[in-house]
Design an enzyme around this catalytic site. Structure first.
Site, PDB file in Angstrom:
ATOM      1  N   LYS A  85       0.735  -1.266  -0.137  1.00  0.00           N
ATOM      2  CA  LYS A  85       0.084  -0.087  -0.076  1.00  0.00           C
ATOM      3  C   LYS A  85       0.681   1.213   0.204  1.00  0.00           C
ATOM      4  O   LYS A  85       0.298   2.256  -0.072  1.00  0.00           O
ATOM      5  CB  LYS A  85      -0.982  -0.149   1.079  1.00  0.00           C
ATOM      6  CG  LYS A  85      -0.407   0.214   2.598  1.00  0.00           C
ATOM      7  CD  LYS A  85      -1.623  -0.064   3.622  1.00  0.00           C
ATOM      8  CE  LYS A  85      -0.923   0.242   5.242  1.00  0.00           C
ATOM      9  NZ  LYS A  85      -0.254   1.468   5.220  1.00  0.00           N
ATOM     10  N   ASP A  86       2.087   1.162   0.202  1.00  0.00           N
ATOM     11  CA  ASP A  86       2.986   2.182   0.126  1.00  0.00           C
ATOM     12  C   ASP A  86       3.450   2.821  -1.342  1.00  0.00           C
ATOM     13  O   ASP A  86       4.102   3.799  -1.387  1.00  0.00           O
ATOM     14  CB  ASP A  86       4.075   2.027   1.275  1.00  0.00           C
ATOM     15  CG  ASP A  86       3.839   2.147   2.495  1.00  0.00           C
ATOM     16  OD1 ASP A  86       3.023   2.674   2.836  1.00  0.00           O
ATOM     17  OD2 ASP A  86       4.790   1.749   3.485  1.00  0.00           O
ATOM     18  N   ARG A 133      -7.885   8.402   4.031  1.00  0.00           N
ATOM     19  CA  ARG A 133      -8.833   7.294   3.688  1.00  0.00           C
ATOM     20  C   ARG A 133      -9.547   7.144   5.260  1.00  0.00           C
ATOM     21  O   ARG A 133     -10.941   7.257   5.222  1.00  0.00           O
ATOM     22  CB  ARG A 133      -8.413   5.903   3.267  1.00  0.00           C
ATOM     23  CG  ARG A 133      -9.610   4.900   3.148  1.00  0.00           C
ATOM     24  CD  ARG A 133      -8.961   3.608   2.811  1.00  0.00           C
ATOM     25  NE  ARG A 133      -7.765   3.256   3.789  1.00  0.00           N
ATOM     26  CZ  ARG A 133      -7.943   2.569   4.891  1.00  0.00           C
ATOM     27  NH1 ARG A 133      -9.163   2.149   5.163  1.00  0.00           N
ATOM     28  NH2 ARG A 133      -7.023   2.011   5.660  1.00  0.00           N
ATOM     29  N   ARG A 134      -8.682   6.593   6.278  1.00  0.00           N
ATOM     30  CA  ARG A 134      -9.396   6.568   7.457  1.00  0.00           C
ATOM     31  C   ARG A 134     -10.050   7.540   8.124  1.00  0.00           C
ATOM     32  O   ARG A 134     -10.947   7.645   8.644  1.00  0.00           O
ATOM     33  CB  ARG A 134      -8.236   5.917   8.497  1.00  0.00           C
ATOM     34  CG  ARG A 134      -7.614   4.699   8.254  1.00  0.00           C
ATOM     35  CD  ARG A 134      -6.619   4.209   9.177  1.00  0.00           C
ATOM     36  NE  ARG A 134      -6.044   3.034   8.648  1.00  0.00           N
ATOM     37  CZ  ARG A 134      -4.900   2.459   8.882  1.00  0.00           C
ATOM     38  NH1 ARG A 134      -3.860   3.394   8.983  1.00  0.00           N
ATOM     39  NH2 ARG A 134      -4.334   1.361   8.319  1.00  0.00           N
ATOM     40  N   ARG A 151       1.201  10.562  12.844  1.00  0.00           N
ATOM     41  CA  ARG A 151       2.268   9.870  12.011  1.00  0.00           C
ATOM     42  C   ARG A 151       3.270   9.276  12.911  1.00  0.00           C
ATOM     43  O   ARG A 151       3.240   9.553  14.182  1.00  0.00           O
ATOM     44  CB  ARG A 151       3.049  10.734  10.947  1.00  0.00           C
ATOM     45  CG  ARG A 151       2.250  11.159   9.712  1.00  0.00           C
ATOM     46  CD  ARG A 151       2.894  11.612   8.507  1.00  0.00           C
ATOM     47  NE  ARG A 151       3.812  10.613   8.281  1.00  0.00           N
ATOM     48  CZ  ARG A 151       5.253  10.721   7.772  1.00  0.00           C
ATOM     49  NH1 ARG A 151       5.451  12.044   7.535  1.00  0.00           N
ATOM     50  NH2 ARG A 151       5.993  10.055   7.496  1.00  0.00           N
ATOM     51  N   ARG A 157       3.188   5.772  17.701  1.00  0.00           N
ATOM     52  CA  ARG A 157       1.725   6.097  17.728  1.00  0.00           C
ATOM     53  C   ARG A 157       1.101   5.441  18.789  1.00  0.00           C
ATOM     54  O   ARG A 157       0.273   6.093  19.528  1.00  0.00           O
ATOM     55  CB  ARG A 157       1.023   5.626  16.322  1.00  0.00           C
ATOM     56  CG  ARG A 157       1.450   6.034  15.116  1.00  0.00           C
ATOM     57  CD  ARG A 157       0.831   5.915  13.881  1.00  0.00           C
ATOM     58  NE  ARG A 157       1.349   5.598  12.939  1.00  0.00           N
ATOM     59  CZ  ARG A 157       1.036   5.686  11.741  1.00  0.00           C
ATOM     60  NH1 ARG A 157      -0.284   5.514  11.170  1.00  0.00           N
ATOM     61  NH2 ARG A 157       1.570   5.671  10.252  1.00  0.00           N
ATOM     62  N   CYS A 244      -1.530   9.410  -1.811  1.00  0.00           N
ATOM     63  CA  CYS A 244      -1.751   9.679  -0.281  1.00  0.00           C
ATOM     64  C   CYS A 244      -2.600  11.069  -0.377  1.00  0.00           C
ATOM     65  O   CYS A 244      -3.128  11.354   0.741  1.00  0.00           O
ATOM     66  CB  CYS A 244      -0.622  10.080   0.327  1.00  0.00           C
ATOM     67  SG  CYS A 244       0.352   8.405   0.894  1.00  0.00           S
TER      68      CYS A 244
END
Length: 309
Positions: A85-86, A133-134, A151, A157, A244
């Site tokens: 996904k990156d 998205r989140r 981030r 986190r 992104c």
């Protein structure tokens, strides 16, 4: 016969190292090679070094791949291991995604400090997330909640969460599983109303086009269902010029020779959305993803994308 160790490029985070180690272990088992035939080379990327700003402000997904790809292109690395996904949808000339490991759990995980679920958070609570998205999906379900950019490494986190900087955060369940940290999860999000990022949960391996020595090595560990599903999802992203900067969700699943894809685009505030579903043959994965992207782009119209800057 290969006499020098294969050089595997990776970022230096605990999750990236776990992914590189899993790749090495699978290659050792597939080819009966000793560990010393695989050297894990750790590189720092710009995305790792810049942690105080949203990715969209400093360049997007390529921030986590450029240094690895530079050394891959120059021949200093034999291949590189990434979180799929990156990966940008357009790769540098001469490079390709040549293998995918079996996909982990694709769902998102909610980690709550003041409440165990998103629904149970009190009005005005704060959630930290670096994913647009989140953020959009949270706002869609809970417009009363404050969402801030959050981030850093998984461990960073979680530390910020424990310190009380936010009431909750969301992370990929796959990463937590790979780090054996799934015990922190207080809710696994239902993909029916909280769909994942395209390619979430899949490890990919990038190599040079035409490097048959490396391609033959990697083919032994390539998981075809994951490859077909992620190829469809990345084609959906590409049709939407996804990065992104854009709230996009999508997931493909394989069922025998067939593939089913569900996709969603949202405005950043989560108040407008367009969904698409499409099914077809796995061999047509790329075409299905492109068609899904074109369908949802056409339905949304140009005004929908006006704020995607």
């Amino acid at each position: 016969m290969q006499t020098k160790p294969f050089r595997i490029g990776t970022r230096g985070s605990p999750l990236a190292l776990a992914q590189a180690s899993e790749t090495r272990a699978r290659l050792m088992a597939a080819h009966g090679l000793p560990e010393e035939m695989f050297e894990i080379v750790v590189l720092s990327t710009k995305g790792d070094r810049i942690t105080d700003r949203p990715l969209a402000e400093v360049g997007g997904k390529g921030l986590f791949t450029q240094e690895l790809e530079d050394q891959l292109s120059s021949g200093e690395l034999d291949f590189a291991v990434h979180s799929s996904k990156d990966m940008p949808t357009v790769l540098p000339d001469g490079l390709e995604l040549s293998a995918f490991l079996p996909r982990e759990d694709f769902r998102d995980a909610f980690i709550g400090r003041t409440a165990p679920t998103l629904a149970a958070l009190p009005d005005g609570a704060t959630i930290g997330s670096s994913s647009l998205r989140r953020q959009a999906l949270i706002r869609r379900r809970r417009p009363d909640i404050s969402v801030i950019t959050f981030r850093g490494l998984v461990e960073t986190r979680l530390r910020k969460l424990e310190e009380g900087q936010v009431d909750a955060t969301l992370l990929a369940l796959a990463g937590l599983n790979r780090l054996t940290m799934s015990d922190v999860v207080t809710e696994v999000m239902d993909p029916a109303d909280f769909p994942p990022a395209p390619a979430q949960g899949a490890i990919c391996i990038e190599s040079r086009i035409g490097d048959d020595r490396v391609l033959d090595l990697l083919e032994a560990i390539n998981d075809r269902p994951t490859s077909d599903a992620v190829s469809c999802e990345r084609a959906f992203l590409a049709a939407l010029d996804g990065s992104c900067r854009t709230p996009i969700a999508g997931y493909a699943r394989c069922d025998g020779d067939h593939l089913h894809f569900s996709g969603l685009i949202l405005t950043p505030d989560g108040q407008q959305e367009h969904a698409v579903e499409i099914s077809g043959l796995r061999r047509d994965a790329l075409a299905l993803g492109r068609k899904a992207g074109e369908t949802v782009r056409s339905a949304a119209g140009p005004d929908f994308f006006a704020d995607w800057t």
